[in-house]
Scaffold this motif. Structure first.
Motif, PDB file in Angstrom:
ATOM      1  N   ILE A  97     -69.945 -45.167  52.313  1.00 26.27           N
ATOM      2  CA  ILE A  97     -69.404 -43.965  51.665  1.00 26.27           C
ATOM      3  C   ILE A  97     -70.320 -42.765  51.906  1.00 26.27           C
ATOM      4  CG2 ILE A  97     -68.873 -42.919  49.431  1.00 26.27           C
ATOM      5  CD1 ILE A  97     -67.964 -45.666  48.477  1.00 26.27           C
ATOM      6  N   ALA A  98     -71.637 -43.005  51.799  1.00 23.51           N
ATOM      7  CA  ALA A  98     -72.582 -41.910  52.018  1.00 23.51           C
ATOM      8  C   ALA A  98     -72.499 -41.392  53.449  1.00 23.51           C
ATOM      9  CB  ALA A  98     -73.998 -42.382  51.705  1.00 23.51           C
ATOM     10  N   LEU A 145     -79.951 -55.368  54.419  1.00 27.44           N
ATOM     11  CA  LEU A 145     -79.254 -55.149  53.158  1.00 27.44           C
ATOM     12  C   LEU A 145     -78.043 -56.072  53.080  1.00 27.44           C
ATOM     13  CD1 LEU A 145     -79.762 -53.092  50.846  1.00 27.44           C
ATOM     14  CD2 LEU A 145     -77.952 -51.691  51.824  1.00 27.44           C
ATOM     15  N   VAL A 146     -77.935 -56.857  51.996  1.00 34.76           N
ATOM     16  CA  VAL A 146     -76.844 -57.824  51.889  1.00 34.76           C
ATOM     17  C   VAL A 146     -75.986 -57.609  50.653  1.00 34.76           C
ATOM     18  CG1 VAL A 146     -78.060 -59.613  53.177  1.00 34.76           C
ATOM     19  CG2 VAL A 146     -78.362 -59.474  50.704  1.00 34.76           C
ATOM     20  N   GLY A 147     -76.398 -56.752  49.726  1.00 31.13           N
ATOM     21  CA  GLY A 147     -75.575 -56.507  48.542  1.00 31.13           C
ATOM     22  C   GLY A 147     -74.273 -55.832  48.920  1.00 31.13           C
ATOM     23  N   GLU A 148     -73.160 -56.379  48.469  1.00 29.15           N
ATOM     24  CA  GLU A 148     -71.850 -55.828  48.853  1.00 29.15           C
ATOM     25  C   GLU A 148     -71.689 -54.393  48.375  1.00 29.15           C
ATOM     26  OE1 GLU A 148     -67.077 -56.780  48.238  1.00 29.15           O
ATOM     27  OE2 GLU A 148     -68.603 -58.218  47.573  1.00 29.15           O
ATOM     28  N   ASP A 149     -72.022 -54.127  47.111  1.00 26.12           N
ATOM     29  CA  ASP A 149     -71.886 -52.775  46.587  1.00 26.12           C
ATOM     30  C   ASP A 149     -72.861 -51.824  47.275  1.00 26.12           C
ATOM     31  OD1 ASP A 149     -69.983 -53.765  44.937  1.00 26.12           O
ATOM     32  OD2 ASP A 149     -71.177 -53.685  43.099  1.00 26.12           O
ATOM     33  N   ALA A 150     -74.070 -52.312  47.579  1.00 25.79           N
ATOM     34  CA  ALA A 150     -75.054 -51.469  48.247  1.00 25.79           C
ATOM     35  C   ALA A 150     -74.590 -51.096  49.653  1.00 25.79           C
ATOM     36  CB  ALA A 150     -76.403 -52.181  48.302  1.00 25.79           C
ATOM     37  N   TRP A 183     -77.609 -64.197  45.603  1.00 29.91           N
ATOM     38  CA  TRP A 183     -76.193 -64.187  45.244  1.00 29.91           C
ATOM     39  C   TRP A 183     -75.961 -63.358  43.988  1.00 29.91           C
ATOM     40  CZ3 TRP A 183     -73.982 -65.940  40.708  1.00 29.91           C
ATOM     41  CH2 TRP A 183     -72.596 -65.954  40.678  1.00 29.91           C
ATOM     42  N   TRP A 184     -76.849 -63.539  42.985  1.00 30.44           N
ATOM     43  CA  TRP A 184     -76.682 -62.812  41.727  1.00 30.44           C
ATOM     44  C   TRP A 184     -76.807 -61.317  41.947  1.00 30.44           C
ATOM     45  CZ3 TRP A 184     -79.256 -59.376  38.702  1.00 30.44           C
ATOM     46  CH2 TRP A 184     -78.806 -59.229  37.391  1.00 30.44           C
ATOM     47  N   ARG A 185     -77.817 -60.935  42.729  1.00 34.80           N
ATOM     48  CA  ARG A 185     -78.013 -59.504  42.978  1.00 34.80           C
ATOM     49  C   ARG A 185     -76.866 -58.913  43.779  1.00 34.80           C
ATOM     50  NH1 ARG A 185     -83.887 -58.436  45.262  1.00 34.80           N
ATOM     51  NH2 ARG A 185     -83.163 -56.290  44.940  1.00 34.80           N
ATOM     52  N   ALA A 186     -76.356 -59.704  44.749  1.00 38.34           N
ATOM     53  CA  ALA A 186     -75.219 -59.215  45.534  1.00 38.34           C
ATOM     54  C   ALA A 186     -73.976 -59.083  44.671  1.00 38.34           C
ATOM     55  CB  ALA A 186     -74.951 -60.158  46.711  1.00 38.34           C
ATOM     56  N   GLU A 187     -73.753 -60.057  43.799  1.00 37.54           N
ATOM     57  CA  GLU A 187     -72.583 -60.012  42.923  1.00 37.54           C
ATOM     58  C   GLU A 187     -72.662 -58.861  41.941  1.00 37.54           C
ATOM     59  OE1 GLU A 187     -69.715 -61.805  42.676  1.00 37.54           O
ATOM     60  OE2 GLU A 187     -70.255 -62.545  44.658  1.00 37.54           O
ATOM     61  N   HIS A 188     -73.864 -58.473  41.540  1.00 43.43           N
ATOM     62  CA  HIS A 188     -74.032 -57.407  40.562  1.00 43.43           C
ATOM     63  C   HIS A 188     -74.315 -56.054  41.213  1.00 43.43           C
ATOM     64  CE1 HIS A 188     -74.403 -60.946  38.041  1.00 43.43           C
ATOM     65  NE2 HIS A 188     -74.185 -60.175  36.997  1.00 43.43           N
ATOM     66  N   GLY A 189     -74.116 -56.001  42.542  1.00 46.95           N
ATOM     67  CA  GLY A 189     -74.157 -54.703  43.205  1.00 46.95           C
ATOM     68  C   GLY A 189     -75.546 -54.148  43.448  1.00 46.95           C
ATOM     69  N   SER A 190     -76.606 -54.901  43.289  1.00 47.92           N
ATOM     70  CA  SER A 190     -77.944 -54.383  43.533  1.00 47.92           C
ATOM     71  C   SER A 190     -78.240 -54.412  45.023  1.00 47.92           C
ATOM     72  CB  SER A 190     -78.980 -55.215  42.777  1.00 47.92           C
ATOM     73  OG  SER A 190     -78.942 -56.551  43.219  1.00 47.92           O
ATOM     74  N   ALA A 191     -79.296 -53.682  45.406  1.00 55.52           N
ATOM     75  CA  ALA A 191     -79.633 -53.575  46.819  1.00 55.52           C
ATOM     76  C   ALA A 191     -80.415 -54.793  47.265  1.00 55.52           C
ATOM     77  CB  ALA A 191     -80.431 -52.298  47.072  1.00 55.52           C
TER      78      ALA A 191
END
Length: 273
Positions: free
Chosen positions: A155-156, A144-149, A128-136
């Motif tokens: 986008i790519a 892959l579950v990170g939202e920002d990742a 959860w922490w990694r997903a919230e902070h945008g990490s992969a």
């Protein structure tokens, strides 16, 4: 009011003092219920509590304490034991409910379960922490579950699809270099082969191809590979001025991306129509 004697009581009808064992009041002639049986009066006290009196040395002050005791203790003047006895005068043990006894196996199982719960909570919290902070962040299976990742993947894919399928006859060489910069070596060879076939026609007919990604969705994604469905609007313009011919088409593509230590690169492009 004078203190009543041990064998006296008050008549409930006339309030006169009468014997505790009387069955009729000698003042008002009312029938009353005796407190103790006449034959037991000499043996048992009228009051069920034994009274112990102690006087001071001068005899002027009287202190009275009342304590519940049994008849046997009153006669023997010995302390009364709190232990309950039955008719056979043997002690009766009091049964106290106890908690079920936990075996070593039960304690070990409880400890193992507690450790597993703690590890699971720590793993979920980390993801959860990694997903919230945008990490992969990824699951144990590699998804892959990170939202920002995941947003970065979308986008790519849209950007690389537009680079690969957009070019202008006036800047064709530069457009190709921009597209080739974000391709894997294998896909770059396929791209060069395709563009070599259309280069001459593009220059001759003054073709401008403009691709715009309108939406995209991830099919699958890990930290190093992803497949993305991309929907494109392609506008093809041939010629210039009044003789220009323009056509628009909608295409669906599956873009495969790979990534090493840097950015996402396009490694495969499949047109769905």
């Amino acid at each position: 009011m004078p203190r009543l004697k041990r064998d006296e009581r008050v008549c409930p009808f006339c309030a006169e003092t009468i014997k505790a064992s009387a069955i009729r009041c000698r003042f008002c002639q009312s029938d009353v219920t005796p407190v103790v049986e006449p034959e037991a009066e000499a043996q048992a006290p009228a009051n069920p509590f034994a009274r112990y009196r102690s006087r001071s040395r001068s005899g002027s002050a009287v202190e009275e304490s009342v304590e519940p005791v049994s008849e046997e203790s009153e006669e023997s003047d010995e302390p009364v034991s709190d232990q309950v006895t039955d008719e056979s005068d043997e002690p009766v043990a009091e049964t106290v409910p106890t908690a079920p006894r936990r075996t070593p196996a039960f304690r070990r199982l409880t400890l193992v379960l507690a450790v597993l719960v703690a590890l699971a909570a720590a793993g979920v919290g980390t993801m959860w922490w990694r997903a919230e902070h945008g990490s992969a962040a990824s699951t144990p299976s590699g998804t892959l579950v990170g939202e920002d990742a995941r947003t970065e993947v979308l986008i790519a894919a849209a950007d690389l699809a537009q680079r690969t399928l957009s070019y202008d006859y006036r800047t064709l060489a530069n457009d190709m270099e921009v597209a080739r910069a974000r391709m894997t070596p294998r896909f770059r060879k396929e791209y060069d082969t395709t563009m070599a076939q259309v280069r001459a026609n593009t220059t001759k007919n003054q073709i401008v191809l403009q691709a715009v990604a309108v939406s995209s969705a991830i099919i699958s994604a890990t930290e190093h590979k992803a497949k993305v469905l991309v929907f494109l609007n392609q506008t093809t313009t041939a010629g210039t001025g009044k003789k220009a011919n323009q056509q628009m088409s909608r295409n669906s593509l599956v873009i495969t991306l790979t990534r090493g230590d840097g950015d996402w690169d396009i490694s495969k492009l499949t047109a769905l129509g």
